[in-house]
Write a protein that holds these residues in place. Structure first.
Motif, PDB file in Angstrom:
ATOM      1  N   ASN A   1       2.594   3.611  -4.138  1.00  0.00           N
ATOM      2  CA  ASN A   1       1.668   4.553  -3.530  1.00  0.00           C
ATOM      3  C   ASN A   1       0.854   3.839  -2.467  1.00  0.00           C
ATOM      4  O   ASN A   1       0.777   2.617  -2.442  1.00  0.00           O
ATOM      5  CB  ASN A   1       0.754   5.187  -4.591  1.00  0.00           C
ATOM      6  CG  ASN A   1      -0.046   4.142  -5.342  1.00  0.00           C
ATOM      7  OD1 ASN A   1      -1.102   3.710  -4.886  1.00  0.00           O
ATOM      8  ND2 ASN A   1       0.465   3.715  -6.509  1.00  0.00           N
ATOM      9  N   GLY A   2       0.277   4.629  -1.576  1.00  0.00           N
ATOM     10  CA  GLY A   2      -0.513   4.053  -0.497  1.00  0.00           C
ATOM     11  C   GLY A   2      -0.743   5.079   0.586  1.00  0.00           C
ATOM     12  O   GLY A   2      -0.754   6.290   0.331  1.00  0.00           O
ATOM     13  N   THR A   3      -0.926   4.608   1.818  1.00  0.00           N
ATOM     14  CA  THR A   3      -1.096   5.489   2.964  1.00  0.00           C
ATOM     15  C   THR A   3      -0.138   5.061   4.061  1.00  0.00           C
ATOM     16  O   THR A   3       0.165   3.869   4.208  1.00  0.00           O
ATOM     17  CB  THR A   3      -2.536   5.449   3.494  1.00  0.00           C
ATOM     18  OG1 THR A   3      -2.892   4.091   3.810  1.00  0.00           O
ATOM     19  CG2 THR A   3      -3.509   5.998   2.475  1.00  0.00           C
ATOM     20  N   ASP A   4       0.338   6.042   4.843  1.00  0.00           N
ATOM     21  CA  ASP A   4       1.280   5.725   5.909  1.00  0.00           C
ATOM     22  C   ASP A   4       0.542   5.367   7.199  1.00  0.00           C
ATOM     23  O   ASP A   4      -0.695   5.254   7.221  1.00  0.00           O
ATOM     24  CB  ASP A   4       2.259   6.884   6.126  1.00  0.00           C
ATOM     25  CG  ASP A   4       1.576   8.151   6.633  1.00  0.00           C
ATOM     26  OD1 ASP A   4       0.390   8.093   7.025  1.00  0.00           O
ATOM     27  OD2 ASP A   4       2.237   9.211   6.651  1.00  0.00           O
ATOM     28  N   ALA A   5       1.293   5.190   8.290  1.00  0.00           N
ATOM     29  CA  ALA A   5       0.700   4.778   9.561  1.00  0.00           C
ATOM     30  C   ALA A   5      -0.270   5.818  10.108  1.00  0.00           C
ATOM     31  O   ALA A   5      -1.158   5.486  10.900  1.00  0.00           O
ATOM     32  CB  ALA A   5       1.800   4.502  10.581  1.00  0.00           C
TER      33      ALA A   5
END
Length: 469
Positions: A85-89
Motif C-alpha cells: 500500500n502507499g500513494t502513487d505519483a
C-alpha cells in the motif's frame, strides 16, 4: 470448479496462454491502483523470470484439486497483498487489498482467456464461457473476497468490463514499462547466462514483436485513449501469432507442459537437475562452436572478461544484482520486502514464521537506512551505498541470518538437512557446504549468508536465490 476436469485446467498447458497472460498483465497494469503497486513494489522489471515462475506456482496451487493447498495459498497471497500500500505519483492512495482492484485482476485473466480463443479462430461456446466465468468467480471467492465485485452473470460481466476499460484504465508507467521496456530489455534466463550474445540477438527480434502483438490485442477504445501506436500489419501479425502458437497444442502429449517450461526457465546452470546438466553441456558446445567460428572469420575479438565473472563482485554490482530488487535504481523497503516474499514463498511459510522473517528484514532496513541514507530522503542510492562500502555485517543482518536459518530448519534440530536445503535453494547440497554428518550447521549457514549479503562474494547457492533474473 478446480482441479482436473475444470475448464481452466484444460487451458493450463495451452501455449496460447503465454500470450494471454502478457495481455492480462498489461490490462492489470493499466489500472491505476494495480499499476502503482507494481511500480512501487514489484520485481517484474529486474527479476521477471522469477516473478513468472512464482505467478505460475501460485495459479497452480489456487486452481489445483487440493482444498487445503488452495486455502493456504490464499492466506499467503492475502498477507502479501495486505503489505502492499502507499500513494502513487499523483498522490492517490493504493492498496493491493482493494476489492475492486482484485476483481479486475481476475476479470483480465478471464477475458484474456476468452480473447485468446477468439483471436486464434476458435471462439468458446457460450456454455464453456459461462463455466469458465464461474471458475474465476470461485477463484475470487477462494481468496476470501465478498461477492458482488464481479458481476453475477456473464451477460453483466461484459458491461462491467467495457465500463472499466472506458472509465478507469490509464496509460500508467507500469503499463508502458511492460510494453516498451520489459520485452526489449528482458534479462537472460538463468540457464542461458553463458549465451548473452545469442539471447540479445533473439530478444532484439522477439521483443518488439511481442509488444506489437500485445498492443494490437488490447481493446481498440483503450488503445486510442492511451495513444498506443497502431502499427501497419499489427492486426495480421497478432492473428498469425495466436494461430501459430495454437498449433503447438497438437504436438504429442508431454511436449508442451507449462510446469516443465517454467521450471526449465528457472533452472540455474549449477542445479543438480539432469535437464540443467544437459542444457549446460549444449551451451558449452555452442560456445566452442562460436570460438571456432571466430578463428576462421575476420571478426573482432570478444571483450575481455569483466571482474564480475570471478568469485567477488564490486559494490556497484552487488547493489544492482542483489539489493535493488525492484530495478528502480534505489534501495528502499520494497526491495527488502521483495526478498522476504521470495524466501517466504520458497519455504512455504505459515503466518508466524513469515511475520518473523519480514520483521527481521524490516530491522535490517532500519539499520541500513540509519547508516547509509546520507541525504535523508528515505532511500539509499547506489552512490550512497558505494561510498559507504559496507564491509562488516551489522547486528540486524546477523539476526536476519539467524531467523532465516530457523524458518528453514523445519524440524528444529539446529541443522539443515538435504530436504530443507532443497526447499530453500531448489538444488542439492554442495560438498563444501556440508558438515561431516552431511548437514548444514547454523554457524556455517550464518557465515555464508553474511558473506553474501554484505556484498563480499558471489555464492553458488545464494546468487540463484536473490541475484538472478
Amino acid at each position: 470448479m478446480f482441479g482436473p476436469g475444470s475448464q481452466f485446467d484444460e487451458f493450463f498447458d495451452d501455449p496460447r496462454w503465454a500470450l494471454a497472460m502478457v495481455r492480462a498483465t498489461v490490462l492489470e497494469a493499466a489500472h491505476p491502483q494495480i499499476g502503482a503497486a507494481l511500480i512501487e513494489n514489484s520485481t517484474f522489471v529486474a527479476h521477471p523470470w522469477r516473478r513468472l515462475r512464482n505467478t505460475f506456482l501460485s495459479l497452480q496451487r489456487m486452481f489445483g484439486a487440493d482444498d487445503q493447498v488452495r486455502l493456504k495459498e490464499a492466506g499467503r497471497l492475502n498477507r502479501l497483498h495486505a503489505r502492499l500500500n502507499g500513494t502513487d505519483a499523483q498522490n492517490r492512495p493504493y492498496h493491493a487489498m482493494d476489492p475492486d482492484a482484485r476483481a479486475w485482476v481476475v476479470a483480465t485473466l478471464f477475458e484474456s482467456a476468452v480473447t485468446m480463443c477468439r483471436l486464434s479462430g476458435q471462439p468458446l461456446e457460450q456454455s464453456v464461457m459461462e463455466r469458465l466465468y464461474l471458475e474465476f468467480q470461485a477463484f475470487l471467492a477462494a481468496m476470501g473476497d465478498e461477492p458482488g465485485h464481479l458481476p453475477p452473470t456473464l451477460h453483466d460481466f461484459w458491461r462491467y468490463y467495457d465500463r472499466v476499460v472506458e472509465e478507469e484504465l490509464e496509460n500508467t508507467d507500469a503499463m508502458r514499462i511492460i510494453l516498451y521496456k520489459l520485452f526489449d530489455h528482458l534479462p537472460v534466463p538463468p540457464l542461458l547466462n553463458g549465451l548473452p550474445t545469442l539471447w540479445a540477438a533473439g530478444r532484439a527480434v522477439a521483443g518488439p514483436v511481442v509488444g506489437a502483438i500485445t498492443v494490437a490485442s488490447l481493446p481498440e477504445s483503450f488503445r486510442r485513449r492511451a495513444g498506443l501506436p497502431d502499427l501497419p500489419g499489427a492486426q495480421t501479425l497478432m492473428h498469425s501469432a495466436y494461430l501459430a502458437v495454437g498449433l503447438a497444442r497438437f504436438l504429442p502429449d508431454g511436449w508442451i507442459q507449462a510446469e516443465g517450461i517454467a521450471d526449465l526457465l528457472a533452472l540455474s546452470p549449477e542445479s543438480d537437475d539432469p535437464r540443467a546438466r544437459k542444457l549446460t553441456d549444449l551451451r558449452d558446445r555452442m560456445q566452442r562452436a562460436g570460438a571456432l567460428l571466430r578463428l576462421v572469420t575476420p571478426l573482432p575479438p570478444p571483450p575481455e572478461p569483466t571482474a564480475g565473472t570471478g568469485t567477488r563482485r564490486s559494490a556497484e554490482e552487488f547493489f544492482q544484482d542483489v539489493l535493488d530488487q525492484t530495478g528502480d535504481g534505489y534501495l528502499d523497503w520494497p526491495d527488502l520486502a521483495a526478498m522476504a516474499r521470495e524466501l517466504s514463498g520458497r519455504l512455504d511459510l505459515d503466518e508466524p514464521e513469515e511475520t518473523s522473517l519480514y520483521n527481521a528484514f524490516a530491522d535490517w532496513w532500519r539499520e541500513l537506512q540509519a547508516e547509509l541514507d546520507g541525504d535523508g530522503d528515505g532511500r539509499i542510492s547506489a552512490v550512497e551505498y558505494v561510498e559507504a562500502v559496507p564491509a562488516m555485517a551489522g547486528p540486524a543482518l546477523i539476526r536476519l541470518s539467524e531467523v532465516l536459518f530457523d524458518v528453514t530448519d523445519k524440524d528444529g534440530n539446529q541443522r539443515i538437512d538435504a530436504d530443507e536445503y532443497r526447499a530453500l535453494f531448489r538444488t542439492a547440497f554442495h560438498r563444501d557446504l556440508t558438515d561431516a554428518d552431511g548437514t548444514y550447521t547454523r554457524s556455517a549457514f550464518v557465515r555464508d549468508f553474511l558473506t553474501f549479503m554484505s556484498g563480499r562474494g558471489r555464492s553458488t547457492p545464494y546468487d540463484p536465490l536473490l541475484a538472478e533474473a
